[in-house]
Design an enzyme around this catalytic site. Structure first.
Site, mmCIF file in Angstrom:
data_model
loop_
_atom_site.group_PDB
_atom_site.id
_atom_site.type_symbol
_atom_site.label_atom_id
_atom_site.label_comp_id
_atom_site.label_asym_id
_atom_site.label_seq_id
_atom_site.Cartn_x
_atom_site.Cartn_y
_atom_site.Cartn_z
ATOM 1 N N LYS A 1 0.834 -1.208 0.000
ATOM 2 C CA LYS A 1 0.000 0.000 0.000
ATOM 3 C C LYS A 1 0.870 1.260 0.000
ATOM 4 C CE LYS A 1 -1.735 1.895 3.996
ATOM 5 N NZ LYS A 1 -1.460 3.329 4.104
ATOM 6 N N ASN A 2 1.819 1.306 0.917
ATOM 7 C CA ASN A 2 2.558 2.568 1.069
ATOM 8 C C ASN A 2 3.516 2.854 -0.080
ATOM 9 O OD1 ASN A 2 1.125 3.243 3.267
ATOM 10 N ND2 ASN A 2 2.670 2.651 4.779
ATOM 11 N N ARG B 1 -9.064 0.224 3.959
ATOM 12 C CA ARG B 1 -8.176 1.157 3.263
ATOM 13 C C ARG B 1 -6.829 0.518 2.965
ATOM 14 N NH1 ARG B 1 -6.945 5.420 6.953
ATOM 15 N NH2 ARG B 1 -5.159 5.366 5.603
ATOM 16 N N ARG C 1 0.943 14.839 12.749
ATOM 17 C CA ARG C 1 1.355 14.584 11.358
ATOM 18 C C ARG C 1 1.451 15.856 10.495
ATOM 19 N NH1 ARG C 1 -1.415 9.266 8.996
ATOM 20 N NH2 ARG C 1 0.645 8.994 8.098
ATOM 21 N N CYS D 1 -4.894 8.347 8.794
ATOM 22 C CA CYS D 1 -5.113 7.906 10.179
ATOM 23 C C CYS D 1 -4.761 8.993 11.179
ATOM 24 C CB CYS D 1 -4.241 6.678 10.465
ATOM 25 S SG CYS D 1 -4.764 5.207 9.600
ATOM 26 N N ASP E 1 4.096 0.720 12.150
ATOM 27 C CA ASP E 1 2.862 0.142 11.607
ATOM 28 C C ASP E 1 2.603 -1.282 12.111
ATOM 29 O OD1 ASP E 1 2.684 2.478 10.224
ATOM 30 O OD2 ASP E 1 3.268 1.658 8.287
HETATM 31 C C1 EPZ Z 1 4.324 7.014 6.300
HETATM 32 O O1 EPZ Z 1 3.649 8.115 6.888
HETATM 33 C C2 EPZ Z 1 3.299 5.925 6.147
HETATM 34 N N1 EPZ Z 1 2.214 6.426 5.332
HETATM 35 C C3 EPZ Z 1 2.785 5.499 7.505
HETATM 36 O O2 EPZ Z 1 1.924 4.406 7.289
HETATM 37 C C4 EPZ Z 1 3.944 5.058 8.381
HETATM 38 O O3 EPZ Z 1 3.455 4.802 9.680
HETATM 39 C C5 EPZ Z 1 4.990 6.167 8.454
HETATM 40 O O4 EPZ Z 1 5.390 6.554 7.118
HETATM 41 C C6 EPZ Z 1 6.236 5.778 9.226
HETATM 42 O O5 EPZ Z 1 6.800 4.629 8.669
HETATM 43 C C7 EPZ Z 1 2.316 6.394 4.012
HETATM 44 O O6 EPZ Z 1 3.287 5.913 3.454
HETATM 45 C C8 EPZ Z 1 1.174 6.927 3.236
HETATM 46 P P1 EPZ Z 1 6.620 10.240 8.330
HETATM 47 P P2 EPZ Z 1 4.295 9.554 6.876
HETATM 48 O O7 EPZ Z 1 6.579 11.487 7.552
HETATM 49 O O8 EPZ Z 1 5.077 9.717 5.633
HETATM 50 C C9 EPZ Z 1 6.949 13.668 11.624
HETATM 51 C C10 EPZ Z 1 0.072 3.025 7.816
HETATM 52 O O9 EPZ Z 1 -0.547 2.527 8.783
HETATM 53 N N2 EPZ Z 1 6.879 14.638 10.525
HETATM 54 O O10 EPZ Z 1 7.752 9.298 8.114
HETATM 55 O O11 EPZ Z 1 3.193 10.512 7.126
HETATM 56 C C11 EPZ Z 1 5.644 12.903 11.793
HETATM 57 O O12 EPZ Z 1 4.689 13.624 12.546
HETATM 58 C C12 EPZ Z 1 0.680 4.347 7.950
HETATM 59 O O13 EPZ Z 1 0.181 2.473 6.719
HETATM 60 C C13 EPZ Z 1 7.009 15.993 10.782
HETATM 61 O O14 EPZ Z 1 7.171 16.424 11.929
HETATM 62 O O15 EPZ Z 1 5.245 9.460 8.120
HETATM 63 C C14 EPZ Z 1 6.140 11.651 12.479
HETATM 64 O O16 EPZ Z 1 6.288 11.883 13.854
HETATM 65 C C15 EPZ Z 1 0.149 5.285 8.877
HETATM 66 N N3 EPZ Z 1 6.942 16.876 9.727
HETATM 67 C C16 EPZ Z 1 7.525 11.429 11.868
HETATM 68 O O17 EPZ Z 1 7.897 12.679 11.296
HETATM 69 C C17 EPZ Z 1 6.769 16.460 8.446
HETATM 70 O O18 EPZ Z 1 6.720 17.306 7.551
HETATM 71 C C18 EPZ Z 1 7.591 10.382 10.765
HETATM 72 O O19 EPZ Z 1 6.511 10.587 9.856
HETATM 73 C C19 EPZ Z 1 6.648 15.086 8.188
HETATM 74 C C20 EPZ Z 1 6.701 14.192 9.235
#
Ligand code: EPZ
Length: 412
Positions: A22-23, A391, A121, A116, A299
């Protein structure tokens, strides 16, 4: 309202085939618009998140042909226009249209993404990256306009190794991304772009280097197997499997999980593209701490917590990525678990017997956690809010019933 009704205690045996990631896919579909010709992506999971992205592409005027796990995208008919709030908010990954539309048309208008509710985020790192490439970002509440006369390569350091920001900035074509996230999905997207003619090196390490090219052509691409789906079914196999085979996986992608399964005493047989798991007589306690790849994935934290309820003694879960990813705990406790949460740490005392009752899928992986708990619980569990589960898990009911589970999807 759709619910899942699960009768617990049925031993699972046979083979579950894992679908495309998915991701990975949710980034590949928006990335397709960068091509100047037709793109074919295969092994696309049939889940509502990929449907939502197709809807955005269709809204923008791209041609789409979908035949089961194969999707053909003709981006040449696309007209760049504002993506309405209603569809921007259907999922998190709509934010990848920011990078791809900006990369191709130097302009994008859309809304803050959905997805989610597992933490705040923010998307500040994505936007900071676009600004470093020469774009200006303005927003009115949740509506964002990102515009650039011209984009220039830049060296970008990410304060946090964010998956989304790494991919989005790669789509808009930075020169160097440092402290890049290293998840396999990022490598899959880079391979896709390279198949189109891009020159990206280093994806999968913390430094991604991109050499600008003038055009990107159509291509054929295959989505990697979903490591989180593979991990979820491996955990379920450890809980109630008898030689349950999880097929079509890349074992290295879930090494952090398989090493934990072995540590708690699960019998795991690893093959080239599969693993076989069985429930052991008893489970030893352990500690997991979520980290970026190759660490233990956030995840899988929620489904793994079910396993910890069956371990003898005290286990710990430390969540370091998302501040609100313990919403499954009250429901596990309602089923009979003994879990205390303090800040971003949970202490699980086990083993505890779980009993079927009504629970909610508060987010996608919390939903997978509820399914795992229901499969080992005594009696019947009803899971509400299952749109979250649909989803991200293709044919979850069919896949589990085929190996011996008793799950019914009901409209009530
Ligand atoms: C991706 O989310 C995945 N989603 C998530 O999958 C997964 O949990 C996550 O990566 C971590 O592996 C998709 O690929 C669509 P991040 P993402 O940016 O990209 C902070 C699932 O269940 N951050 O790596 O949104 C953020 O708040 C899901 O399939 C900022 O502060 O995650 C978090 O604490 C849910 N500012 C950390 O970084 C930003 O601009 C990592 O988030 C971006 C992120």
């Amino acid at each position: 309202m759709k619910v899942l009704e699960i009768t617990g205690g049925k031993e699972l045996t046979g083979t579950i085939r894992v679908s495309g990631s998915k991701n990975s896919c949710v980034a590949l579909i928006p990335a397709a618009i960068l091509a100047d010709g037709n793109v074919t992506i295969c092994n696309v999971p049939e889940i509502t998140d990929t449907d939502a992205l197709s809807e955005i592409l269709e809204y923008l005027g791209a041609g789409i042909k979908r035949d089961k796990e194969r999707i053909e995208i003709d981006p040449t008919t696309l007209k760049n226009k504002a993506i309405p709030e209603r569809i921007s908010k259907k999922l998190r990954a709509s934010y990848y249209f920011m990078g791809s539309l900006l990369g191709k048309y130097k302009h994008v208008e859309m809304y803050f993404p959905g997805g989610c509710s597992i933490g705040e985020r923010p998307i500040n790192l994505h936007l900071k990256g676009f600004e470093s490439l020469g774009a200006t970002v303005s927003n009115d509440g949740d509506k964002f306009v990102v515009d650039a006369k011209e984009l220039h390569g830049a060296n970008i350091y990410l304060d946090i190794a964010s998956v989304g920001a790494t991919i989005n900035i790669m789509l808009a074509a930075a020169r160097v991304i440092d402290n890049a996230a290293q998840e396999p999905e990022i490598v899959n997207v880079a391979t896709f772009l390279n198949n189109m003619g891009a020159k990206i090196r280093g994806a999968g390490t913390n430094r991604v280097v991109i050499e600008g090219v003038d055009e990107l052509s159509g291509c054929f691409h295959e989505v990697i197997p979903d490591r989180i789906e593979a991990g979820t079914y491996s955990i379920i196999g450890a809980l109630i499997g008898n030689n349950l085979k999880i097929d079509n996986i890349i074992p290295e992608h879930i090494e952090s999980l398989t090493s934990k399964l072995l540590e708690v005493g699960v019998d795991v047989e690893l093959g080239d593209d599969y693993l076989v798991v069985s429930k052991p007589k008893k489970f030893r306690p352990t500690k997991i701490k979520t980290l970026g790849y190759p660490g233990f994935p956030t995840d899988l934290q929620q489904p793994f917590t079910v396993l910890l309820t069956q371990c003898e003694g005290k286990s710990k879960v430390v969540e370091t990525i998302f501040e609100n990813r313990f919403m499954h705990i009250p429901y596990l406790n309602k089923m009979g678990a003994n879990i205390q949460v303090e800040n971003m740490e949970a202490t699980v005392s086990g083993p505890t017997e779980l009993k079927g009752c009504e629970v909610e899928a508060t987010d996608l992986r919390a939903g997978a956690c509820m399914v795992a708990a229901a499969l080992i619980a005594d009696g019947v569990t009803v899971i509400t809010n299952i749109e979250h589960i649909l989803r991200g898990y293709e044919d979850i009911v069919e896949k589990l019933n085929k190996v011996g589970a008793k799950i019914t999807l009901k409209e009530i």
